[in-house]
Write a protein that holds these residues in place. Structure first.
Motif, PDB file in Angstrom:
ATOM      1  N   LEU A 224      12.002  24.573 -48.674  1.00  0.00           N
ATOM      2  CA  LEU A 224      11.305  23.441 -49.286  1.00  0.00           C
ATOM      3  C   LEU A 224      12.259  22.552 -50.077  1.00  0.00           C
ATOM      4  O   LEU A 224      12.120  21.324 -50.072  1.00  0.00           O
ATOM      5  N   LEU A 225      13.209  23.144 -50.759  1.00  0.00           N
ATOM      6  CA  LEU A 225      14.133  22.361 -51.582  1.00  0.00           C
ATOM      7  C   LEU A 225      15.133  21.570 -50.739  1.00  0.00           C
ATOM      8  O   LEU A 225      15.384  20.393 -51.002  1.00  0.00           O
ATOM      9  N   PHE A 226      15.726  22.201 -49.741  1.00  0.00           N
ATOM     10  CA  PHE A 226      16.812  21.570 -49.013  1.00  0.00           C
ATOM     11  C   PHE A 226      16.398  20.997 -47.665  1.00  0.00           C
ATOM     12  O   PHE A 226      17.063  20.093 -47.161  1.00  0.00           O
ATOM     13  N   GLY A 227      15.390  21.535 -47.049  1.00  0.00           N
ATOM     14  CA  GLY A 227      14.993  21.068 -45.719  1.00  0.00           C
ATOM     15  C   GLY A 227      15.768  21.791 -44.637  1.00  0.00           C
ATOM     16  O   GLY A 227      16.890  22.245 -44.836  1.00  0.00           O
ATOM     17  N   THR A 228      15.159  21.865 -43.470  1.00  0.00           N
ATOM     18  CA  THR A 228      15.766  22.628 -42.382  1.00  0.00           C
ATOM     19  C   THR A 228      17.013  21.949 -41.816  1.00  0.00           C
ATOM     20  O   THR A 228      17.960  22.613 -41.416  1.00  0.00           O
ATOM     21  N   LYS A 229      17.032  20.615 -41.791  1.00  0.00           N
ATOM     22  CA  LYS A 229      18.178  19.913 -41.224  1.00  0.00           C
ATOM     23  C   LYS A 229      19.429  20.151 -42.061  1.00  0.00           C
ATOM     24  O   LYS A 229      20.509  20.419 -41.529  1.00  0.00           O
ATOM     25  N   LYS A 230      19.296  20.057 -43.368  1.00  0.00           N
ATOM     26  CA  LYS A 230      20.448  20.263 -44.239  1.00  0.00           C
ATOM     27  C   LYS A 230      20.927  21.709 -44.159  1.00  0.00           C
ATOM     28  O   LYS A 230      22.129  21.982 -44.148  1.00  0.00           O
ATOM     29  N   LEU A 231      19.984  22.657 -44.063  1.00  0.00           N
ATOM     30  CA  LEU A 231      20.362  24.064 -43.945  1.00  0.00           C
ATOM     31  C   LEU A 231      21.055  24.335 -42.610  1.00  0.00           C
ATOM     32  O   LEU A 231      22.000  25.115 -42.534  1.00  0.00           O
ATOM     33  N   ARG A 232      20.602  23.690 -41.536  1.00  0.00           N
ATOM     34  CA  ARG A 232      21.232  23.845 -40.231  1.00  0.00           C
ATOM     35  C   ARG A 232      22.651  23.310 -40.271  1.00  0.00           C
ATOM     36  O   ARG A 232      23.588  23.933 -39.735  1.00  0.00           O
ATOM     37  N   ASN A 233      22.852  22.158 -40.895  1.00  0.00           N
ATOM     38  CA  ASN A 233      24.199  21.597 -41.017  1.00  0.00           C
ATOM     39  C   ASN A 233      25.100  22.504 -41.848  1.00  0.00           C
ATOM     40  O   ASN A 233      26.270  22.695 -41.517  1.00  0.00           O
ATOM     41  N   LEU A 234      24.546  23.053 -42.916  1.00  0.00           N
ATOM     42  CA  LEU A 234      25.307  23.951 -43.774  1.00  0.00           C
ATOM     43  C   LEU A 234      25.717  25.206 -43.003  1.00  0.00           C
ATOM     44  O   LEU A 234      26.851  25.668 -43.110  1.00  0.00           O
ATOM     45  N   GLY A 235      24.783  25.736 -42.204  1.00  0.00           N
ATOM     46  CA  GLY A 235      25.091  26.913 -41.393  1.00  0.00           C
ATOM     47  C   GLY A 235      26.183  26.631 -40.381  1.00  0.00           C
ATOM     48  O   GLY A 235      27.073  27.457 -40.156  1.00  0.00           O
ATOM     49  N   GLY A 236      26.145  25.471 -39.764  1.00  0.00           N
ATOM     50  CA  GLY A 236      27.182  25.087 -38.807  1.00  0.00           C
ATOM     51  C   GLY A 236      28.534  24.923 -39.473  1.00  0.00           C
ATOM     52  O   GLY A 236      29.564  25.325 -38.924  1.00  0.00           O
ATOM     53  N   ASP A 237      28.542  24.336 -40.667  1.00  0.00           N
ATOM     54  CA  ASP A 237      29.795  24.169 -41.399  1.00  0.00           C
ATOM     55  C   ASP A 237      30.396  25.512 -41.785  1.00  0.00           C
ATOM     56  O   ASP A 237      31.599  25.720 -41.670  1.00  0.00           O
ATOM     57  N   ILE A 238      29.553  26.415 -42.245  1.00  0.00           N
ATOM     58  CA  ILE A 238      30.038  27.746 -42.623  1.00  0.00           C
ATOM     59  C   ILE A 238      30.549  28.489 -41.393  1.00  0.00           C
ATOM     60  O   ILE A 238      31.593  29.143 -41.442  1.00  0.00           O
TER      61      ILE A 238
END
Length: 73
Positions: free
Chosen positions: A17-31
């Motif tokens: 809810l805080l970050f949204g799925t798109k931002k979390l997906r991008n973060l996962g890809g970066d990591i």
């Protein structure tokens, strides 16, 4: 007194809810790409260290050993 599955799901829901799925997906890809780059750098470093060791094994050291008694003579 560990963390139960329900507590983890609640925390996961709040994070989504805080970050949204798109931002979390991008973060996962970066990591993921950072971990991949780190692994390849470690592998390249160990390969170059192995090749340096193999190069040094062929070197011959010619030396003369003297003791303290031989120096006085």
């Amino acid at each position: 007194m560990g963390i139960s599955i329900w507590q983890l799901l609640i925390v996961l829901g709040i994070v989504i809810l805080l970050f949204g799925t798109k931002k979390l997906r991008n973060l996962g890809g970066d990591i993921g790409s950072a971990v991949k780059g780190f692994k390849s750098a470690v592998k390249d470093g160990s390969d170059s260290a192995d090749s340096q060791i193999e190069e040094k094994e062929g070197d011959v050291v010619d030396a003369e050993v003297k003791t303290k008694d031989q120096d006085k003579v």
